[in-house]
Enzyme design. Structure first.
Site, PDB file in Angstrom:
ATOM      1  N   GLY A 127     -33.953 -20.854   2.871  1.00 17.34           N
ATOM      2  CA  GLY A 127     -33.713 -20.673   1.450  1.00 17.34           C
ATOM      3  C   GLY A 127     -34.564 -21.640   0.648  1.00 17.34           C
ATOM      4  N   SER A 128     -34.598 -21.428  -0.647  1.00 15.24           N
ATOM      5  CA  SER A 128     -35.408 -22.280  -1.517  1.00 15.24           C
ATOM      6  C   SER A 128     -34.791 -23.668  -1.633  1.00 15.24           C
ATOM      7  CB  SER A 128     -35.526 -21.656  -2.908  1.00 15.24           C
ATOM      8  OG  SER A 128     -34.290 -21.753  -3.586  1.00 15.24           O
ATOM      9  N   SER A 129     -35.578 -24.575  -2.135  1.00 19.21           N
ATOM     10  CA  SER A 129     -35.103 -25.949  -2.277  1.00 19.21           C
ATOM     11  C   SER A 129     -33.909 -26.033  -3.212  1.00 19.21           C
ATOM     12  CB  SER A 129     -36.232 -26.856  -2.773  1.00 19.21           C
ATOM     13  OG  SER A 129     -36.738 -26.376  -4.003  1.00 19.21           O
ATOM     14  N   VAL A 130     -33.902 -25.235  -4.270  1.00 15.42           N
ATOM     15  CA  VAL A 130     -32.810 -25.282  -5.243  1.00 15.42           C
ATOM     16  C   VAL A 130     -31.504 -24.850  -4.602  1.00 15.42           C
ATOM     17  CG1 VAL A 130     -31.933 -24.300  -7.395  1.00 15.42           C
ATOM     18  CG2 VAL A 130     -34.334 -24.950  -7.206  1.00 15.42           C
ATOM     19  N   GLN A 177     -30.636 -24.774  -1.432  1.00 13.90           N
ATOM     20  CA  GLN A 177     -30.202 -25.694  -0.373  1.00 13.90           C
ATOM     21  C   GLN A 177     -29.545 -26.932  -0.980  1.00 13.90           C
ATOM     22  OE1 GLN A 177     -29.495 -24.747   2.356  1.00 13.90           O
ATOM     23  NE2 GLN A 177     -31.140 -24.862   3.828  1.00 13.90           N
TER      24      GLN A 177
END
Length: 136
Positions: free
Chosen positions: A62-65, A67
């Protein structure tokens, strides 16, 4: 029976709890923050709670945001895992674990993965670089 395995510290700290293995990559955003239950469809841990567990998983996804927000939401509700054992850490999860003060380790002795089983009691001491397993 108690066994001790070496590991590499990513995020400092010491925590213990029941170990829970995921063979699938993990996205903390796909966990219900109220309960700690994995809600991702077709995930190997779907329907199981990670709250208070020592979570072992191969990779984040998943994207950093999502996570960072997912782990944050769990922490705010008290349903986060006690410690993280990861095979392939990424910068987002490393930063999130450090900020959330969640012990995280990698480079675990290979024997750990056959010695420990779901439900065993595990203590992660990232500062000492050890994982202690007490079989149930």
């Amino acid at each position: 029976m108690e066994q001790v395995f070496s590991c590499h510290k990513i995020s400092e700290g010491k925590a213990s709890g029941e170990v829970l293995f995921s063979s699938d990559d993990f996205c903390f955003y796909l966990v219900d923050p109220q309960t700690g239950i994995v809600i991702e469809k077709n995930h190997c841990l779907e329907g199981q709670s990670i709250a208070g567990k020592v979570l072992v998983f191969p990779n984040g996804k998943g994207s950093s945001v999502v996570q960072a927000d997912g782990l944050y939401q769990l922490k705010m509700k008290g349903t986060e895992p006690k410690a993280l054992i990861i095979r392939n850490p990424d910068t987002t999860l490393v930063a999130s674990a450090i900020i959330m003060e969640t012990p995280m380790v990698d480079c675990v002795e290979t024997a750990f993965y056959t010695a420990a089983q779901n439900g065993d009691w595990v203590e992660v001491d990232a500062d000492k670089g050890t994982i202690t397993v007490r079989q149930k």
